[in-house]
Design an enzyme around this catalytic site. Structure first.
Site: not given
Ligand code: ADP
Ligand code: ZN
Length: 234
Positions: A179, A21, A168
């Site tokens: 996740r 993404k 990360r």
């Molecule tokens: P990925 O999609 O690769 O898991 P992101 O960078 O989008 O990684 O998100 C990393 C972390 O941030 C998630 O595992 C969660 O803990 C938190 N997070 C991000 N976006 C949200 C959301 N919309 N709602 C709840 N937690 C979120």
């Protein structure tokens, strides 16, 4: 063919962790003049700065759990009101729950906007795990790399800005697996929600980055702008 969407419309990029993404959104931002807003990037920036929001989010993010809905919703809807978002937003990582999806649609509607499309990046689980384990991100500009598929020219240095690349803390194999499970449980049901609204466009995101970008741009049905031009073309 997807229907045309209005020029200032926002879209959502959806897909499991590791689907690409962030990579796609960065290119889409340059191509369409929409602002890339990534909930995960915002949390990481807050965590680095040590803000109250960052402290609230840290334990959830590090464990691969979702941050509570109210916290995410407030952060994102506020961000989307800032001036650089007025040509529309590419939401990445948000919404992840039904509650967030409803809040987003209400928030946009309150500003006289509608969501243009939800582009789903589809990638099987075994590919996802390798993508996540190889991932490195620029600490300055957030550009993502993958040591297996898209390595930087110099080891651990960003091609674009020279910043250091970091891994990360939530990209360990164990947290990555968790996740993916959280995605399957909490976020996967949103696919049905957006499909029922007629907004969903599914893209096969297994191919190389350039091929996928073309598919995503077409699926998003956003007019492209030439580089340097960020305004809408109305
Ligand atoms: P990925 O999609 O690769 O898991 P992101 O960078 O989008 O990684 O998100 C990393 C972390 O941030 C998630 O595992 C969660 O803990 C938190 N997070 C991000 N976006 C949200 C959301 N919309 N709602 C709840 N937690 C979120
Ligand atoms: Zn960089």
């Amino acid at each position: 063919m997807p229907e045309e969407v209005a020029v200032d419309m926002s879209i959502v990029l959806m897909g499991p962790p590791g689907a690409g993404k962030g990579t796609q959104a960065a290119v889409l931002e340059r191509r369409t003049g929409r602002k890339h807003v990534a909930s995960g990037d915002l949390f990481r920036a807050h965590m680095i700065k040590g803000t109250e929001l960052g402290q609230q989010a840290r334990s959830f993010v590090d464990r691969g759990e979702l941050v509570p809905d109210e916290v995410v919703i407030n952060m994102i809807l506020q961000r989307a009101k800032e001036p650089d978002c007025q040509n529309g937003v590419i939401f990445d990582g948000f919404p992840r729950t039904r509650k967030q999806a409803k809040a987003l649609m209400e928030g946009l509607r309150a500003q006289g906007e509608e969501l243009g499309a939800v582009v789903l990046l589809a990638v099987p689980r075994d590919v996802l795990l390798k993508r996540i384990a190889g991932r490195q991100t620029c600490e300055l500009c957030q550009t993502p790399y993958n040591i297996f598929y898209t390595p930087p020219r110099l080891e651990a240095i960003c091609d674009l800005c020279g910043g250091n690349l970091y891994t990360r803390t939530d990209d360990s194999m164990q947290t990555a697996r968790h996740r993916l499970d959280v995605y399957a449980r909490d976020t996967f049901p949103l696919i049905e929600f957006f499909r029922d609204l007629g907004l969903l466009r599914e893209v096969d995101a297994v191919g190389d980055v350039d091929a996928v970008i073309d598919l995503v741009t077409e699926a998003a049905a956003l007019p492209t702008v030439s580089s340097g031009q960020t305004g809408s073309v109305a």
